[in-house]
Write a protein that holds these residues in place. Structure first.
Motif, PDB file in Angstrom:
ATOM      1  N   ILE A 252      44.295  49.251  15.733  1.00 36.23           N
ATOM      2  CA  ILE A 252      44.299  49.831  17.079  1.00 36.23           C
ATOM      3  C   ILE A 252      42.905  49.792  17.688  1.00 36.23           C
TER       4      ILE A 252
ATOM      5  N   LEU B 206      41.608  47.670  20.933  1.00 37.57           N
ATOM      6  CA  LEU B 206      41.085  48.291  22.150  1.00 37.57           C
ATOM      7  C   LEU B 206      39.731  47.686  22.509  1.00 37.57           C
TER       8      LEU B 206
ATOM      9  N   PHE C 126      40.275  44.365  24.007  1.00 33.13           N
ATOM     10  CA  PHE C 126      40.676  44.430  25.418  1.00 33.13           C
ATOM     11  C   PHE C 126      39.449  44.585  26.305  1.00 33.13           C
ATOM     12  N   VAL C 127      38.548  45.490  25.892  1.00 33.49           N
ATOM     13  CA  VAL C 127      37.327  45.695  26.671  1.00 33.49           C
ATOM     14  C   VAL C 127      36.532  44.390  26.715  1.00 33.49           C
TER      15      VAL C 127
ATOM     16  N   SER D 221      30.172  60.253  17.282  1.00 32.10           N
ATOM     17  CA  SER D 221      31.606  60.521  17.381  1.00 32.10           C
ATOM     18  C   SER D 221      32.171  60.049  18.717  1.00 32.10           C
ATOM     19  N   TYR D 222      31.301  59.713  19.677  1.00 32.34           N
ATOM     20  CA  TYR D 222      31.825  59.261  20.973  1.00 32.34           C
ATOM     21  C   TYR D 222      31.543  57.784  21.208  1.00 32.34           C
TER      22      TYR D 222
ATOM     23  N   SER E  71      33.102  55.036  20.544  1.00 38.76           N
ATOM     24  CA  SER E  71      34.152  54.191  21.127  1.00 38.76           C
ATOM     25  C   SER E  71      34.390  54.552  22.591  1.00 38.76           C
ATOM     26  N   LEU E  72      34.181  55.842  22.937  1.00 35.44           N
ATOM     27  CA  LEU E  72      34.352  56.225  24.344  1.00 35.44           C
ATOM     28  C   LEU E  72      33.324  55.528  25.225  1.00 35.44           C
TER      29      LEU E  72
ATOM     30  N   PHE F  40      34.652  52.159  25.810  1.00 35.90           N
ATOM     31  CA  PHE F  40      35.769  52.187  26.757  1.00 35.90           C
ATOM     32  C   PHE F  40      35.239  52.346  28.179  1.00 35.90           C
TER      33      PHE F  40
ATOM     34  N   TYR G 237      34.668  49.269  30.071  1.00 35.94           N
ATOM     35  CA  TYR G 237      35.835  48.651  30.698  1.00 35.94           C
ATOM     36  C   TYR G 237      35.939  49.099  32.148  1.00 35.94           C
ATOM     37  N   PHE G 238      35.735  50.400  32.357  1.00 34.87           N
ATOM     38  CA  PHE G 238      35.885  50.916  33.720  1.00 34.87           C
ATOM     39  C   PHE G 238      34.735  50.461  34.606  1.00 34.87           C
TER      40      PHE G 238
ATOM     41  N   VAL H  53      35.757  46.999  35.566  1.00 32.55           N
ATOM     42  CA  VAL H  53      36.871  47.009  36.507  1.00 32.55           C
ATOM     43  C   VAL H  53      36.405  47.425  37.896  1.00 32.55           C
ATOM     44  N   LEU H  54      35.470  48.387  37.934  1.00 36.54           N
ATOM     45  CA  LEU H  54      34.987  48.872  39.227  1.00 36.54           C
ATOM     46  C   LEU H  54      34.050  47.877  39.902  1.00 36.54           C
TER      47      LEU H  54
ATOM     48  N   PRO I 296      35.656  42.866  38.550  1.00 33.73           N
ATOM     49  CA  PRO I 296      36.923  42.751  37.815  1.00 33.73           C
ATOM     50  C   PRO I 296      37.141  41.381  37.180  1.00 33.73           C
TER      51      PRO I 296
END
Lengths: 300, 342
Positions: A233, A237, A240-241, A275-276, A278-279, A282, A285-286, A289-290, A293
């Motif tokens: 998983i 992810l 994808f990023v 602990s963050y 992977s965030l 992620f 990615y945003f 996209v912003l 794209p």
């Protein structure tokens, strides 16, 4: 040199830690890149996002694990076997599933590969339990020290193998006739078909190559990473990023994006919070996209 | 000539867009309502109540997913986000501030709608897979954040204090599941009403146009991206209500339970199985899958926890390949054929 840490500003940390993070991020990034390029290749060919990509990575890790347990074959040596097995999975996925949904609405396309992912993951949990497994003393183990920087040998070998696989893939796609046919199909499948390229076979080939890339990354990972049913998983992810960052369908974009993600993840883990991490990725990615794209290298 | 054309046109215009339901359907509808209302009084076992409550709860989740996927054509793979937000919003308000979960229900729905707007505005103007991946990433991120957020109990979650004096105000009922049964039935009916209403309003019509012919819709002056965002906001708010109900039903929530990817999978599966974009498809999906899930868990015991997921995965695959319009279309297509031949 002294680097201030964000969570504890009064603690000073040596530049060694930063260099260490860069090196390990780079090596991990090569693996992410090879996982991502399979996804990107498949998308570039037929505009289908393979949501089961992480599950194929997990399958290849288990293949490699069981070959080591049952036959005693080291992950480094079993690469060709695992790659061949996953290439067959790729053919099977194309002829069994993807071929029938090529013209279906996006809903059916996304749900089909997503459904495949759920089935494979749950089957793995059913067969092998959710336990974490590791390969004890593989062929390459331990770590080497270069000027105070420690590099895990399995990671180093994994990075090199992934880089080699990448170069091989790039040479295949850009220098061979089949590779050019693959590119032509990706650019315009109708035109390619008119020129006599068997597009259906190209799609199947794309799946086989894409999953073979995943297999190489998976066997290398199994030498130093935990093997368990949910392992795919997180890698999926990140892939994808990486694909969004590099541009859907771009091979070199995947390489650059995979390495950047490896670096962001490991530096973020050291400088901000492990602990963050992977965030933080992620978040990339945003940002993509912003702002852009189409990704760094990609076509829309 | 011109007259004939004009009369034909005015006749066509005066014809209702949605034909009145045939009497048979009305009788079936009334019978279903009576059966559902009488069910808990006939079957008094706790498990038979629990099973139906679970079916209603999941039907709400399915209807929520139906609004975004069936009405605007966008696929969300992280709908557990809104379920978790709803569960946590009401639980946190109740435990920390003593606010009744009914206010928490509304708060959760508002937060979810805002979050949906924040996710949807940047991603829904792009092609569909960007949105699908974004929702997948955010759904998992939410789980990671709540696992580490000490103020809301981190990984161990929140335990709701037992309150026996004011069951309706505290939204918790002990000793009997009857109130839960009727509340979940009410919520479920409301979620159906939302979809039924959406299918008949201008907003719903525009959404269908956006789903089927985005270019044509845009050329008619419909703001395609904005309509998708609105659908996502409605969908998020509906999922959030299911989350609040679930929190009040089990009274213990933790991130692995309410932000689980499996919830997003279930929502998707029920709709795809039953029939995306239809009113009754999601209910059909819930009525098939939830008993299947409850029974496989009983039959296979603890290790069989994934057997239902294997079946689900294969089911989605088969449906996508052979009957992408869902099981309900098997029935409706046959009915339509019979009506046509009459």
């Amino acid at each position: 040199m002294c680097v201030k840490l964000l969570p504890q500003p009064d603690i000073c940390m040596s530049s060694d830690v930063i260099i260490q993070a860069i090196v390990s991020g780079l090596l991990m990034g090569l693996i992410y890149a090879l996982v991502a390029v399979g996804l990107s290749l498949i998308f570039g060919l037929m505009e289908i996002v393979n949501f089961a990509h992480g599950e194929f990575l997990m399958l290849s890790m288990f293949f490699s694990f069981w070959l080591w347990v049952l036959v005693g074959l080291d992950p480094l040596l079993s690469i060709p076997l695992v790659a061949a097995a996953l290439a067959i999975c790729g053919f099977a996925t194309h002829y069994g599933i993807v071929r029938h949904i090529l013209k279906a609405p996006m809903l059916a396309q996304i749900c089909a590969t997503f459904g495949l992912a759920i089935a494979i993951r749950s089957l793995a949990q059913f067969l092998w339990t959710p336990d974490f497994r590791t390969i004890q003393d593989p062929l390459v183990a331990g770590r080497i020290e270069i000027g105070g920087i420690f590099i895990g040998q399995p990671q180093l070998v994994a990075g090199l193998v992934c880089l080699t696989a990448f170069i091989g893939l790039w040479l295949f796609v850009s220098r061979t006739e089949t590779g050019l046919a693959l590119q032509a199909t990706a650019q315009d499948r109708e035109a390619a078909a008119v020129m006599g390229i068997p597009t259906d076979r190209m799609f199947a080939l794309g799946w086989a190559i894409g999953l073979a890339c995943v297999a190489v990354a998976g066997s290398m990972l199994s030498a130093f990473y935990f093997v368990f049913p949910d392992v795919g998983i997180n890698f999926a992810l990140l892939a994808f990023v990486a694909v969004a960052l590099g541009g859907f369908g771009s091979i070199m974009g995947s390489l650059a994006a995979g390495i950047s993600i490896g670096l962001v993840e490991s530096l973020g883990g050291v400088l901000i919070s492990p602990s963050y991490k992977s965030l933080i990725v992620f978040g990339l990615y945003f940002a993509v996209v912003l702002i852009r794209p189409t990704g760094l290298f990609g076509r829309y | 000539m011109a007259d004939a054309r004009q009369t034909a046109l005015s006749e066509a215009l005066s014809e209702p867009v949605w034909p009145a339901s045939p009497p048979l359907f009305r009788i079936a509808g009334v019978a279903l309502a009576v059966a559902l209302l009488a069910y808990p009084l006939v079957f008094t076992g706790t498990f038979s109540h629990h099973l139906m409550i679970m079916i209603f709860l999941h039907a709400i989740m399915a209807q929520s997913w139906n609004v975004i996927a069936g009405m605007s054509g966008q696929i969300s793979l992280g709908h557990s986000l809104f379920f978790g937000l709803g569960a946590y919003a009401s639980a946190v308000l109740y435990v920390k501030l003593g606010v009744t979960p009914w206010v928490g229900l509304v708060a959760g729905m508002s937060i979810s709608a805002l979050v949906a707007a924040a996710i949807g505005i940047p991603t829904l103007r792009l092609r569909g897979h960007y949105f699908a991946i974004a929702t997948l990433l955010i759904g998992i991120s939410a789980q990671i954040i709540f696992q580490r957020w000490e103020w809301v109990g981190a990984a161990s979650g929140i335990w709701m204090p037992i309150e026996r004096n004011n069951p309706w105000l505290a939204f918790q009922f002990h000793g009997t599941k009857l109130p839960y049964y009727y509340l979940s039935l009410l919520f479920c009916t409301l979620s159906f009403a939302v979809v039924w209403f959406l299918q008949r309003t201008r907003l719903g019509m525009r959404l269908l146009a956006v789903r089927d012919e985005p270019e044509a819709a845009a050329s008619l002056g419909i703001d395609v991206a904005w309509h998708k965002v609105v659908a996502f906001m409605i969908s998020g708010a509906m999922m959030s209500a299911a989350g609040t109900f679930f929190a009040q039903y089990v009274l213990v929530i933790d991130p692995d339970r309410v932000f689980n990817l499996e919830l997003s999978v279930l929502a998707l599966l029920m709709v795809v199985l039953g029939g995306t974009g239809t009113l009754w498809g999601p209910a059909l999906g819930a009525a098939i899958l939830i008993p299947l899930s409850e029974f496989t868990r009983t039959w296979f015991g603890g290790t069989g926890g994934t057997v239902d997921l294997i079946i689900y995965g294969i089911l989605i695959l088969l449906i996508c390949i052979y009957q992408p319009r869902g099981l309900l279309s098997l029935v409706t297509e046959r009915l339509r054929r019979r009506v046509d031949t009459l």
